[in-house]
Every structure is written in C-alpha cells, then in structure tokens.
Design a protein around this motif. Structure first.
Motif, PDB file in Angstrom:
ATOM      1  N   LEU A 148       0.813  -1.211   0.000  1.00  0.00           N
ATOM      2  CA  LEU A 148       0.000   0.000   0.000  1.00  0.00           C
ATOM      3  C   LEU A 148       0.850   1.265   0.000  1.00  0.00           C
ATOM      4  CD1 LEU A 148      -2.955  -0.774   2.454  1.00  0.00           C
ATOM      5  CD2 LEU A 148      -2.966  -0.746  -0.042  1.00  0.00           C
ATOM      6  N   THR A 149       2.032   1.205   0.613  1.00  0.00           N
ATOM      7  CA  THR A 149       2.845   2.402   0.770  1.00  0.00           C
ATOM      8  C   THR A 149       3.234   3.036  -0.559  1.00  0.00           C
ATOM      9  OG1 THR A 149       3.718   1.523   2.843  1.00  0.00           O
ATOM     10  CG2 THR A 149       4.924   3.338   1.834  1.00  0.00           C
ATOM     11  N   PRO A 150       3.727   2.279  -1.554  1.00  0.00           N
ATOM     12  CA  PRO A 150       4.074   2.916  -2.832  1.00  0.00           C
ATOM     13  C   PRO A 150       2.873   3.519  -3.551  1.00  0.00           C
ATOM     14  CG  PRO A 150       5.141   0.765  -2.626  1.00  0.00           C
ATOM     15  CD  PRO A 150       4.138   0.858  -1.517  1.00  0.00           C
ATOM     16  N   ILE A 151       1.653   3.102  -3.165  1.00  0.00           N
ATOM     17  CA  ILE A 151       0.448   3.678  -3.758  1.00  0.00           C
ATOM     18  C   ILE A 151      -0.009   4.889  -2.966  1.00  0.00           C
ATOM     19  CG2 ILE A 151      -1.964   3.230  -4.361  1.00  0.00           C
ATOM     20  CD1 ILE A 151      -1.235   0.265  -4.602  1.00  0.00           C
ATOM     21  N   GLY A 166      12.609  15.675   4.375  1.00  0.00           N
ATOM     22  CA  GLY A 166      13.358  14.698   3.580  1.00  0.00           C
ATOM     23  C   GLY A 166      14.666  14.292   4.231  1.00  0.00           C
ATOM     24  N   LEU A 167      15.379  15.279   4.784  1.00  0.00           N
ATOM     25  CA  LEU A 167      16.643  14.967   5.459  1.00  0.00           C
ATOM     26  C   LEU A 167      16.415  14.127   6.711  1.00  0.00           C
ATOM     27  CD1 LEU A 167      18.712  18.282   5.176  1.00  0.00           C
ATOM     28  CD2 LEU A 167      19.070  16.138   3.959  1.00  0.00           C
ATOM     29  N   GLY A 168      15.331  14.425   7.440  1.00  0.00           N
ATOM     30  CA  GLY A 168      15.007  13.611   8.609  1.00  0.00           C
ATOM     31  C   GLY A 168      14.749  12.168   8.227  1.00  0.00           C
ATOM     32  N   SER A 169      14.051  11.974   7.109  1.00  0.00           N
ATOM     33  CA  SER A 169      13.783  10.613   6.628  1.00  0.00           C
ATOM     34  C   SER A 169      15.076   9.930   6.186  1.00  0.00           C
ATOM     35  CB  SER A 169      12.784  10.664   5.465  1.00  0.00           C
ATOM     36  OG  SER A 169      11.570  11.266   5.865  1.00  0.00           O
ATOM     37  N   PHE A 170      15.937  10.692   5.492  1.00  0.00           N
ATOM     38  CA  PHE A 170      17.231  10.149   5.089  1.00  0.00           C
ATOM     39  C   PHE A 170      18.043   9.680   6.298  1.00  0.00           C
ATOM     40  CE2 PHE A 170      17.886  12.530   0.792  1.00  0.00           C
ATOM     41  CZ  PHE A 170      17.057  11.607   0.181  1.00  0.00           C
ATOM     42  N   LEU A 171      18.086  10.522   7.335  1.00  0.00           N
ATOM     43  CA  LEU A 171      18.867  10.189   8.525  1.00  0.00           C
ATOM     44  C   LEU A 171      18.348   8.921   9.193  1.00  0.00           C
ATOM     45  CD1 LEU A 171      19.456  13.711  10.101  1.00  0.00           C
ATOM     46  CD2 LEU A 171      21.216  12.123   9.295  1.00  0.00           C
ATOM     47  N   PHE A 180      12.277   3.348  -1.361  1.00  0.00           N
ATOM     48  CA  PHE A 180      11.633   3.866  -2.576  1.00  0.00           C
ATOM     49  C   PHE A 180      10.811   5.112  -2.279  1.00  0.00           C
ATOM     50  CE2 PHE A 180       7.611   4.008  -4.927  1.00  0.00           C
ATOM     51  CZ  PHE A 180       8.071   4.274  -6.207  1.00  0.00           C
ATOM     52  N   CYS A 181      10.021   5.072  -1.195  1.00  0.00           N
ATOM     53  CA  CYS A 181       9.121   6.188  -0.883  1.00  0.00           C
ATOM     54  C   CYS A 181       9.887   7.437  -0.466  1.00  0.00           C
ATOM     55  CB  CYS A 181       8.149   5.769   0.221  1.00  0.00           C
ATOM     56  SG  CYS A 181       6.906   4.594  -0.335  1.00  0.00           S
TER      57      CYS A 181
END
Length: 258
Positions: free
Chosen positions: A81-84, A213-218, A235-236
């Motif tokens: 479901l996440t990629p959708i 985005g940076l928080g997610s990257f970290l 991917f997300c």
C-alpha cells in the motif's frame, strides 16, 4: 454455524494499525509553520513565534523519526500500500504549493509594472539559486545511485551514497540560511511588502520539506548502519525527495526570476 464461526474468527484476526506518528507530524507542522508564521507576520510577536517553532520542530522531527522507524520495524497488515499511498500524499502537497503559487501569481500580475514593490533589495543574489539548484539536483542523482546499490545488496555503497545525499541536502539548507541572513540584514523581512511575504512563505515552505526529507534520510541511514533496510521505505523516501527537487524548479523560476 460454520459460517458464523468463520466470520467470528475473521473478526478476531482483523486488527487496526495504530500510530501516534501522524498526529505528531500534524501538530509539529501546525506549531512550526502555521502558528509560527501567524505570530511572526500577522501579530509581529517574534518571541511567541520562536516558542511555537521550539514546540513544533521537536514534534515534527519526533513524528518523522517514529513514522520511518515503524516502516522499518513493523510488518504492515496489507502489503504494497505504501508505494500507492505516498503518491496520493504528494498530490495533496502539490495542491498546497499550487495555492501558494496562485496567490503569488495574483499579486504579481495585479501589480503590473510596479513590481517588485518598494522595499525589495535591488541587488538580490540571483546566482545563489542556480547553485542551490545544482546541489539539489545532484542530491537526487546520488540518492538514485544509493537505490541502485540497495537493489544490488551493496549496503556499503548504499550507505555511502545516502550519506552524500544528506550532505548535499544539508548544504542546500545552509544556502537558504545564508540567503535569509543577508536579506534580513538588508531589512528585507517577511512583513516588508507583498513580495517578501510571498518569498519567505514559498521558499520557507519548500525548505520545511527539505528538512522532512533529510530527517527521513537520517532515519534510513541510522537503520542501514544497524543492518536494517526496507525497500518500500527506501523507494518512498526517494520519491518524496525527487518531488521536493521538482518543486524547487518552480520556486526558482517563479519567485526569483519572474
């Protein structure tokens, strides 16, 4: 009787996914963005604006960290479901940006030849946005390489290229802070005129997405250092970052050069 028992067992097997992460993110955005801007721009109360930012920023970061941690450690009730769902979320973000751009276009076209309004610096740095564009585009390429390394199970390469993406994103934010500092020293504040309000609102809103985005990257990097990865999350996070990259082209072309 058997149908009833089957239905009862099905009801027992079903369970809801619950998480406090979305609430933390929403509250963080509410305090750090909405309340902060209202107090600063509308009521000119800088102290309360700082307090709102101080409350909202930790809530936002905690929500991002919890959400991505759950994506790495919890098995979803329904797979795939996440990629959708993420593209649907991005569409909602597109409409928010569109609202900001339409407001800016309305002011810009209504002003006619009297644009930019009085109070706008005549020597705004138009080279820095180009440098920032190169940096942000480069970060998308480095993250794409990181995704390729992940697909090949090259965790060392994945961590390296992900780290480079984080560094580039941090440099982009540093450029934003540098730009804001110089503009504020030139007495170009969010309350100076209509253009300054639009400028800080649009660029600030975009910068907040870079922070997310940076928080997610970290979070992904910390998990990868511990040997944990999740292909759907990887991917997300990349899709979100590429979206932030594309939006920046509109910010540069409209806010800086038009």
């Amino acid at each position: 009787m058997s149908n009833s028992a089957s239905g009862h067992n099905h009801a027992q097997a079903h369970h809801w996914e619950t998480s406090a992460a979305p609430l933390l993110v929403v509250l963080g955005v509410l305090f750090a963005v909405v309340f902060c801007f209202v107090e600063w721009i509308t009521y000119n109360n800088k102290m309360l604006a700082i307090v709102c930012a101080g409350i909202g920023t930790p809530l936002l970061l905690a929500g991002i960290a919890k959400w991505t941690a759950e994506a790495l450690t919890q098995k979803p009730v329904m797979e795939g479901l996440t990629p959708i769902a993420l593209p649907i979320f991005i569409v909602s973000e597109v409409f928010i940006f569109m609202g900001l751009f339409v407001s800016y276009w309305t002011m810009r076209l209504s002003a006619g030849p009297n644009w930019p309004p009085a109070g706008t610096p005549t020597d705004m740095n138009l080279v820095l946005p180009i440098i920032m564009t190169v940096i942000l585009v480069a970060s998308s390429f480095t993250y794409h390489i990181a995704e390729i390394k992940s697909e090949k199970n090259d965790m060392g390469g994945f961590r390296l290229w992900l780290f480079l993406s984080i560094v580039l994103g941090a440099i982009f934010l540093g450029c934003t802070a540098y730009e804001y500092t110089h503009l504020i020293h030139a007495n170009f504040l969010p309350s100076t005129n209509a253009y300054s309000t639009a400028f800080y609102s649009i660029t600030g809103f975009h910068a907040s997405h870079v922070v997310v985005g940076l928080g997610s990257f970290l979070t992904v990097l910390i998990a990868a250092l511990a040997g944990k990865t999740n292909k759907s999350l990887t991917f997300c996070v990349g899709l979100y970052w590429h979206f932030v990259d594309v939006v920046w082209f509109f910010v540069v072309s409209q806010v800086y050069y038009w």
